[in-house]
Design a protein around this motif. Structure first.
Motif, mmCIF file in Angstrom:
data_model
loop_
_atom_site.group_PDB
_atom_site.id
_atom_site.type_symbol
_atom_site.label_atom_id
_atom_site.label_comp_id
_atom_site.label_asym_id
_atom_site.label_seq_id
_atom_site.Cartn_x
_atom_site.Cartn_y
_atom_site.Cartn_z
ATOM 1 N N ALA A 168 0.825 -1.202 0.000
ATOM 2 C CA ALA A 168 0.000 0.000 0.000
ATOM 3 C C ALA A 168 0.863 1.257 0.000
ATOM 4 N N ALA A 169 1.942 1.260 0.768
ATOM 5 C CA ALA A 169 2.814 2.430 0.818
ATOM 6 C C ALA A 169 3.444 2.705 -0.544
ATOM 7 N N ARG A 170 3.854 1.642 -1.218
ATOM 8 C CA ARG A 170 4.430 1.825 -2.554
ATOM 9 C C ARG A 170 3.390 2.356 -3.524
ATOM 10 N N ALA A 171 2.164 1.811 -3.435
ATOM 11 C CA ALA A 171 1.105 2.262 -4.340
ATOM 12 C C ALA A 171 0.770 3.731 -4.102
ATOM 13 N N ILE A 172 0.720 4.151 -2.852
ATOM 14 C CA ILE A 172 0.406 5.551 -2.542
ATOM 15 C C ILE A 172 1.449 6.482 -3.166
ATOM 16 N N GLU A 173 2.709 6.105 -3.066
ATOM 17 C CA GLU A 173 3.776 6.942 -3.629
ATOM 18 C C GLU A 173 3.660 7.037 -5.147
ATOM 19 N N VAL A 174 3.452 5.891 -5.813
ATOM 20 C CA VAL A 174 3.366 5.889 -7.280
ATOM 21 C C VAL A 174 2.124 6.640 -7.754
ATOM 22 N N LEU A 175 0.991 6.414 -7.099
ATOM 23 C CA LEU A 175 -0.246 7.086 -7.492
ATOM 24 C C LEU A 175 -0.154 8.591 -7.275
ATOM 25 N N HIS A 176 0.506 8.978 -6.203
ATOM 26 C CA HIS A 176 0.672 10.401 -5.907
ATOM 27 C C HIS A 176 1.476 11.093 -7.011
ATOM 28 N N MET A 177 2.578 10.466 -7.424
ATOM 29 C CA MET A 177 3.414 11.051 -8.473
ATOM 30 C C MET A 177 2.695 11.060 -9.819
ATOM 31 N N ALA A 178 1.952 9.978 -10.128
ATOM 32 C CA ALA A 178 1.224 9.924 -11.394
ATOM 33 C C ALA A 178 0.132 10.989 -11.445
ATOM 34 N N LYS A 219 -9.671 4.600 -0.771
ATOM 35 C CA LYS A 219 -9.926 4.203 0.621
ATOM 36 C C LYS A 219 -9.504 2.749 0.846
ATOM 37 N N ALA A 220 -9.707 1.884 -0.154
ATOM 38 C CA ALA A 220 -9.305 0.479 -0.011
ATOM 39 C C ALA A 220 -7.791 0.349 0.109
ATOM 40 N N ILE A 221 -7.055 1.221 -0.559
ATOM 41 C CA ILE A 221 -5.598 1.205 -0.442
ATOM 42 C C ILE A 221 -5.150 1.823 0.874
ATOM 43 N N GLY A 222 -5.902 2.795 1.366
ATOM 44 C CA GLY A 222 -5.538 3.486 2.600
ATOM 45 C C GLY A 222 -4.843 4.802 2.355
ATOM 46 N N ILE A 223 -5.169 5.469 1.249
ATOM 47 C CA ILE A 223 -4.562 6.764 0.940
ATOM 48 C C ILE A 223 -5.053 7.803 1.939
ATOM 49 N N PRO A 224 -4.164 8.563 2.551
ATOM 50 C CA PRO A 224 -4.600 9.614 3.485
ATOM 51 C C PRO A 224 -5.478 10.650 2.798
ATOM 52 N N SER A 225 -6.343 11.267 3.576
ATOM 53 C CA SER A 225 -7.296 12.234 3.021
ATOM 54 C C SER A 225 -6.587 13.392 2.330
ATOM 55 N N ARG A 226 -5.488 13.859 2.905
ATOM 56 C CA ARG A 226 -4.763 14.992 2.321
ATOM 57 C C ARG A 226 -4.241 14.654 0.925
ATOM 58 N N ILE A 227 -3.680 13.451 0.787
ATOM 59 C CA ILE A 227 -3.143 13.036 -0.521
ATOM 60 C C ILE A 227 -4.278 12.799 -1.512
ATOM 61 N N PHE A 228 -5.412 12.267 -1.039
ATOM 62 C CA PHE A 228 -6.543 12.051 -1.939
ATOM 63 C C PHE A 228 -7.044 13.380 -2.494
ATOM 64 N N GLN A 229 -7.074 14.415 -1.676
ATOM 65 C CA GLN A 229 -7.493 15.726 -2.169
ATOM 66 C C GLN A 229 -6.532 16.255 -3.235
ATOM 67 N N GLN A 230 -5.243 16.017 -3.059
ATOM 68 C CA GLN A 230 -4.281 16.431 -4.076
ATOM 69 C C GLN A 230 -4.461 15.637 -5.365
ATOM 70 N N ILE A 231 -4.793 14.355 -5.240
ATOM 71 C CA ILE A 231 -5.072 13.546 -6.429
ATOM 72 C C ILE A 231 -6.267 14.110 -7.178
ATOM 73 N N ALA A 261 -15.600 0.428 1.268
ATOM 74 C CA ALA A 261 -14.734 0.449 0.091
ATOM 75 C C ALA A 261 -14.233 -0.944 -0.254
ATOM 76 N N ARG A 262 -13.901 -1.732 0.755
ATOM 77 C CA ARG A 262 -13.389 -3.082 0.478
ATOM 78 C C ARG A 262 -14.493 -4.024 0.025
ATOM 79 N N ILE A 263 -15.732 -3.791 0.446
ATOM 80 C CA ILE A 263 -16.851 -4.576 -0.080
ATOM 81 C C ILE A 263 -17.071 -4.244 -1.551
ATOM 82 N N MET A 264 -17.001 -2.951 -1.895
ATOM 83 C CA MET A 264 -17.143 -2.571 -3.293
ATOM 84 C C MET A 264 -16.004 -3.144 -4.125
ATOM 85 N N LEU A 265 -14.800 -3.172 -3.585
ATOM 86 C CA LEU A 265 -13.677 -3.787 -4.284
ATOM 87 C C LEU A 265 -13.928 -5.272 -4.513
#
Length: 322
Positions: A168-178, A219-231, A261-265
């Motif tokens: 999850a930590a790796r995904a958050i970093e890659v998604l943030h940069m993308a 939310k299923a990945i666990g992205i913090p709210s602050r980073i989600f707003q930037q996304i 979120a995990r049920i929807m996933l």
């Protein structure tokens, strides 16, 4: 009261179900629920009749049937309040979009046997049910999507497993940069890998104009709210340039539970199994016979006339000719 066309003959079947040796009430309740959730809107008469019939059946079916019906109605945005109350689905919480206060519900008269704390049975979604939940969510408007996600938190459905923290930590970093680079393609590719979703589903989640599927994935990945707003601000200009949309999705993300979120996933993953089964359906024996290609007749060597066998050399017992 005139029976609505969508429930023909149910009163007669209820009478039949009370005869000795015939108990079709579980089947009736499931069919009645399936018919009701197939339509997005209902008349007042249809809703009243559904409440009347369902209330008469819920208390007389087995726990498995009640759990299935509870799961279906918990994600349906137009479930009558009386049935939500009867099934204890927690439908009277504040609306996450309007922040309107919940209406005062009458206190439930629960039998003593029901007051004990019992673990709620978690149901694994069948591929067909998962596809229905996924289609219902994607086809709903923003308000109904918020209602579906809110009700999923109490639905007796098994969510997808947690993502490993290091992944999850790796995904958050890659998604943030993308997102900063507005690279939707790489964003969808990383989302597909992190959530173990097919590329087509991940792309649909990322490119959905409403943004609610993206909130579920984050939310299923666990992205913090602050980073989600930037996304939201950088990934899609259609959303990022609208302060109203960013604020709406940010509020939805803050009240969205990880379990919903995990049920929807899990529903998205199960829906892909339905497509795979339809695409790679095993062929039956008689279908294989019809599809088999005709085998061409054996060709004769040059010089051999039709109807005449080729000459063979006869050898003696010692292997010498003559």
């Amino acid at each position: 009261m005139t029976t609505p066309p969508m429930f023909p003959g149910f009163d007669g079947l209820l009478t039949l179900s009370r005869r000795d040796g015939v108990d079709i009430r579980p089947t009736l309740l499931r069919v009645l629920t399936d018919l009701y959730v197939q339509t997005s809107t209902h008349t007042v008469e249809e809703e009243q009749h559904f409440v009347e019939l369902t209330s008469r059946l819920i208390d007389h079916v087995d726990d498995a049937t009640r759990a299935v019906v509870r799961a279906r109605l918990s994600i349906y945005p137009r479930t009558p309040a009386a049935i939500m109350n009867k099934l204890r689905l927690g439908a009277f919480a504040a609306d996450p979009l309007t922040d309107s206060p919940p209406p005062q519900a009458a206190p439930l008269k629960v039998p003593p046997a029901e007051t004990k704390d019992r673990p709620v049975a978690m149901l694994s979604m069948e591929p067909r049910d998962a596809a229905e939940i996924s289609d219902m969510f994607f086809s709903a408007n923003s308000k109904d999507r918020a209602s579906i996600l809110h009700n999923l938190s109490t639905a007796p459905l098994r969510p997808s497993p947690h993502i490993h923290p290091s992944r999850a930590a790796r995904a958050i970093e890659v998604l943030h940069m993308a997102a900063f680079a507005s690279d939707i393609g790489n964003f969808a590719t990383e989302l597909s890998a992190a959530l173990m979703l097919p590329a087509a589903i991940a792309e649909r989640v990322v490119k959905d104009p409403g943004g609610e599927p993206l909130a579920c994935a984050a939310k299923a990945i666990g992205i913090p709210s602050r980073i989600f707003q930037q996304i939201l601000l950088f990934l899609d200009p259609a959303i990022g340039t609208s302060i109203t949309e960013v604020y709406r999705l940010a509020r939805l993300y803050d009240v969205l539970s990880e379990r919903s979120a995990r049920i929807m996933l899990a529903a998205w993953r199960g829906a892909t199994m339905t497509e795979a089964r339809a695409k790679y359906r095993p062929a039956l024996y008689h279908e294989e016979r019809h599809r088999a290609r005709a085998v061409p007749a054996n060709t004769r060597p040059d010089g051999v006339q039709s109807g005449r066998a080729p000459l063979r050399r006869v050898t003696g017992g010692d292997g010498s000719g003559g």
